[in-house]
Design a protein around this motif. Sequence first.
Motif, mmCIF file in Angstrom:
data_model
loop_
_atom_site.group_PDB
_atom_site.id
_atom_site.type_symbol
_atom_site.label_atom_id
_atom_site.label_comp_id
_atom_site.label_asym_id
_atom_site.label_seq_id
_atom_site.Cartn_x
_atom_site.Cartn_y
_atom_site.Cartn_z
ATOM 1 N N ASP A 79 0.963 -0.865 0.643
ATOM 2 C CA ASP A 79 0.113 0.088 0.166
ATOM 3 C C ASP A 79 1.398 1.619 0.471
ATOM 4 O O ASP A 79 1.414 1.392 1.344
ATOM 5 N N PRO A 80 0.410 2.349 -1.194
ATOM 6 C CA PRO A 80 1.943 3.439 -1.206
ATOM 7 C C PRO A 80 1.097 4.218 -0.421
ATOM 8 O O PRO A 80 0.695 4.383 -0.290
ATOM 9 N N ILE A 81 2.294 5.086 -0.326
ATOM 10 C CA ILE A 81 2.297 6.310 -0.012
ATOM 11 C C ILE A 81 1.177 7.253 -0.994
ATOM 12 O O ILE A 81 1.127 7.061 -1.611
ATOM 13 N N SER A 82 -0.153 7.540 -0.160
ATOM 14 C CA SER A 82 -1.825 8.770 -0.931
ATOM 15 C C SER A 82 -0.577 9.901 -1.763
ATOM 16 O O SER A 82 0.213 10.358 -1.342
ATOM 17 N N GLY A 83 -1.141 9.337 -3.134
ATOM 18 C CA GLY A 83 -0.297 10.289 -4.359
ATOM 19 C C GLY A 83 0.537 9.946 -4.793
ATOM 20 O O GLY A 83 0.559 10.561 -6.189
ATOM 21 N N HIS A 84 1.131 9.054 -4.712
ATOM 22 C CA HIS A 84 2.277 8.773 -4.941
ATOM 23 C C HIS A 84 2.361 8.045 -6.525
ATOM 24 O O HIS A 84 1.166 7.377 -6.112
ATOM 25 N N THR A 85 2.934 8.222 -7.585
ATOM 26 C CA THR A 85 2.118 7.192 -8.834
ATOM 27 C C THR A 85 3.252 6.396 -8.883
ATOM 28 O O THR A 85 2.398 5.129 -10.260
ATOM 29 N N ALA A 86 3.874 6.099 -8.067
ATOM 30 C CA ALA A 86 5.498 5.526 -9.265
ATOM 31 C C ALA A 86 5.308 3.870 -7.757
ATOM 32 O O ALA A 86 5.682 4.461 -6.770
ATOM 33 N N LEU A 87 5.289 3.158 -7.956
ATOM 34 C CA LEU A 87 5.938 1.908 -7.164
ATOM 35 C C LEU A 87 6.411 0.940 -8.208
ATOM 36 O O LEU A 87 6.262 0.607 -9.162
ATOM 37 N N TYR A 88 6.846 0.408 -6.534
ATOM 38 C CA TYR A 88 8.161 -0.234 -7.398
ATOM 39 C C TYR A 88 8.202 -1.505 -6.442
ATOM 40 O O TYR A 88 8.164 -0.923 -5.013
ATOM 41 N N TRP A 89 9.182 -2.506 -7.179
ATOM 42 C CA TRP A 89 9.654 -3.915 -5.898
ATOM 43 C C TRP A 89 10.924 -4.070 -6.400
ATOM 44 O O TRP A 89 10.864 -4.126 -7.139
ATOM 45 N N TYR A 90 11.251 -4.553 -4.937
ATOM 46 C CA TYR A 90 13.128 -4.825 -5.137
ATOM 47 C C TYR A 90 13.064 -6.442 -3.758
ATOM 48 O O TYR A 90 12.120 -6.660 -3.223
ATOM 49 N N ARG A 91 14.250 -7.484 -4.339
ATOM 50 C CA ARG A 91 14.122 -8.332 -4.086
ATOM 51 C C ARG A 91 15.569 -8.146 -3.063
ATOM 52 O O ARG A 91 16.384 -7.431 -4.062
ATOM 53 N N GLN A 92 15.646 -8.149 -1.932
ATOM 54 C CA GLN A 92 16.799 -8.378 -0.659
ATOM 55 C C GLN A 92 16.869 -9.957 -0.641
ATOM 56 O O GLN A 92 16.443 -9.930 0.335
ATOM 57 N N SER A 93 18.464 -9.698 -1.386
ATOM 58 C CA SER A 93 18.616 -11.233 -0.291
ATOM 59 C C SER A 93 19.833 -11.133 -0.438
ATOM 60 O O SER A 93 20.438 -10.149 -0.008
ATOM 61 N N LEU A 94 20.558 -11.890 0.415
ATOM 62 C CA LEU A 94 21.573 -12.244 1.552
ATOM 63 C C LEU A 94 23.262 -12.219 1.002
ATOM 64 O O LEU A 94 23.068 -13.032 -0.448
ATOM 65 N N GLY A 95 23.276 -10.606 0.549
ATOM 66 C CA GLY A 95 24.396 -10.872 0.110
ATOM 67 C C GLY A 95 24.886 -9.880 -1.398
ATOM 68 O O GLY A 95 25.393 -10.510 -1.843
ATOM 69 N N GLN A 96 23.182 -10.401 -2.013
ATOM 70 C CA GLN A 96 23.255 -9.800 -3.161
ATOM 71 C C GLN A 96 22.645 -8.593 -3.525
ATOM 72 O O GLN A 96 21.969 -7.786 -4.313
#
Lengths: 115, 113
Positions: free
Chosen positions: A24-41
């Motif tokens: 659920d993004p901040i209200s009014g923000h039009t850009a949304l991203y998904w990132y993946r954080q893996s150990l050491g990556q």
Amino acid sequence: GAGVSQSPSNKVTEKGKDVELRCDPISGHTALYWYRQSLGQGLEFLIYFQGNSAPDKSGLPSDRFSAERTGGSVSTLTIQRTQQEDSAVYLCASSPAGGNTGELFFGEGSRLTVL
Amino acid sequence: AQSVTQLDSQVPVFEEAPVELRCNYSSSVSVYLFWYVQYPNQGLQLLLKYLSGSTLVKGINGFEAEFNKSQTSFHLRKPSVHISDTAEYFCAVSASGFQKLVFGTGTRLLVSP
């Protein structure tokens, strides 16, 4: 709350099951991203939504991964037939319209563990 | 395409000592540069950014970074660290005019007494 909200914060699943992660993004923000954080990556870009434009899916690692954003707000990342290598923290971020300053506001992430 | 290299995966330092976290980037176009910090069990937050103008930028908590175009670097510095600076630091690059950020693999700063 004023920040980016992600759920669940923790998810344990069995190999082969499907999972859905919500942002659920901040209200009014039009850009949304998904990132993946893996150990050491570090942070691995997955997908980017900007307003009504076609999403940039260039970072999705396989066709088991998909994401949608409904009504320009809430986004769901779906991982089908989960594998152990999918275990990671999935981070969502949003950014306000225009400006092109690139500043992202991150949620606290959803930690996925695939057994 | 842009890329970011953070050569140091971990930097141990004693409290009150100076520190430099290195970041090098690669891009064929003009870029914006960022440092984000992730404290233990917290989300990432912006530490500082370079968009244009002065190559020395100051951020929160006494950190600063210098954009060096000829060396394609954006190293992060602090003259005197505190225990509370223990965190993971990520350098990121974005092509000017775009919002997609490419992150480095991160540097874990460990401050000990």
